[in-house]
Design a protein around this motif. Structure first.
Motif, PDB file in Angstrom:
ATOM      1  N   UNK A  25     -49.172 -55.261  -9.156  1.00 41.29           N
ATOM      2  CA  UNK A  25     -50.596 -55.150  -9.450  1.00 41.29           C
ATOM      3  C   UNK A  25     -50.970 -53.676  -9.314  1.00 41.29           C
ATOM      4  N   UNK A  26     -51.471 -53.039 -10.388  1.00 41.23           N
ATOM      5  CA  UNK A  26     -51.789 -51.604 -10.324  1.00 41.23           C
ATOM      6  C   UNK A  26     -52.896 -51.277  -9.323  1.00 41.23           C
ATOM      7  N   UNK A  27     -53.716 -52.233  -8.971  1.00 36.79           N
ATOM      8  CA  UNK A  27     -54.782 -51.983  -8.007  1.00 36.79           C
ATOM      9  C   UNK A  27     -54.230 -51.814  -6.601  1.00 36.79           C
ATOM     10  N   UNK A  28     -53.085 -52.386  -6.319  1.00 39.10           N
ATOM     11  CA  UNK A  28     -52.518 -52.308  -4.978  1.00 39.10           C
ATOM     12  C   UNK A  28     -51.889 -50.946  -4.695  1.00 39.10           C
ATOM     13  N   UNK A  29     -51.321 -50.308  -5.717  1.00 34.63           N
ATOM     14  CA  UNK A  29     -50.682 -49.005  -5.516  1.00 34.63           C
ATOM     15  C   UNK A  29     -51.668 -47.921  -5.930  1.00 34.63           C
ATOM     16  N   UNK A  30     -52.114 -47.199  -4.948  1.00 33.13           N
ATOM     17  CA  UNK A  30     -53.051 -46.103  -5.230  1.00 33.13           C
ATOM     18  C   UNK A  30     -52.307 -44.785  -5.084  1.00 33.13           C
TER      19      UNK A  30
END
Length: 144
Positions: A25-30
């Motif tokens: 999920x791209x939201x989890x990796x900042x």
């Protein structure tokens, strides 16, 4: 702000713990913020700390000691006066002084004529000319 961080950690922890959210999920990796090397330097941090302390105390950053300001002002005034005097001296020269100066320049030019082109020639040309003279002198000596 603290509660926001706790909520984000709880959300991330809760999502990761559930089996249905195991895919990427791209939201989890900042992305991490890049470190500015200027701000990371120790000298910059010390200067910033000093600025903050001065601000808290109410000191002005631009304030210089009074003696230093007075001396700088005096130097500026002296330079301005000197420039103004030079301009006045140039403007107020009488015609006789101007004519004498022109005449002196002409005499200097006549006494010291411009240098010959040979003196400005590269060194190898001068050496070559000297060798020719020597060669002609030795040939004349042989003929005698």
């Amino acid at each position: 702000m603290y509660s926001e961080i706790q909520r984000e950690r709880a959300d991330i922890g809760g999502l990761m713990a559930r089996p249905e959210h195991r895919e990427w999920n791209p939201e989890l990796i900042k992305p991490k913020k890049l470190i500015n090397p200027v701000k990371a330097s120790r000298s910059h941090q010390e200067l910033h700390r000093e600025l903050l302390m001065n601000h808290r105390r109410g000191l002005s950053v631009d304030s210089k000691p009074e003696l230093q300001r007075v001396m700088e002002q005096r130097r500026r005034n002296q330079l301005l006066k000197k420039k103004m005097e030079e301009l006045e001296a140039k403007r107020l020269q009488c015609p006789l002084e101007q004519e004498l100066r022109r005449r002196q320049q002409r005499l200097d030019q006549l006494e010291n004529p411009p240098e010959k082109e040979e003196e400005h020639a590269p060194e190898f040309i001068r050496v070559r000319e000297n060798l020719r003279r020597i060669a002609t002198l030795t040939s004349e000596e042989r003929s005698l």
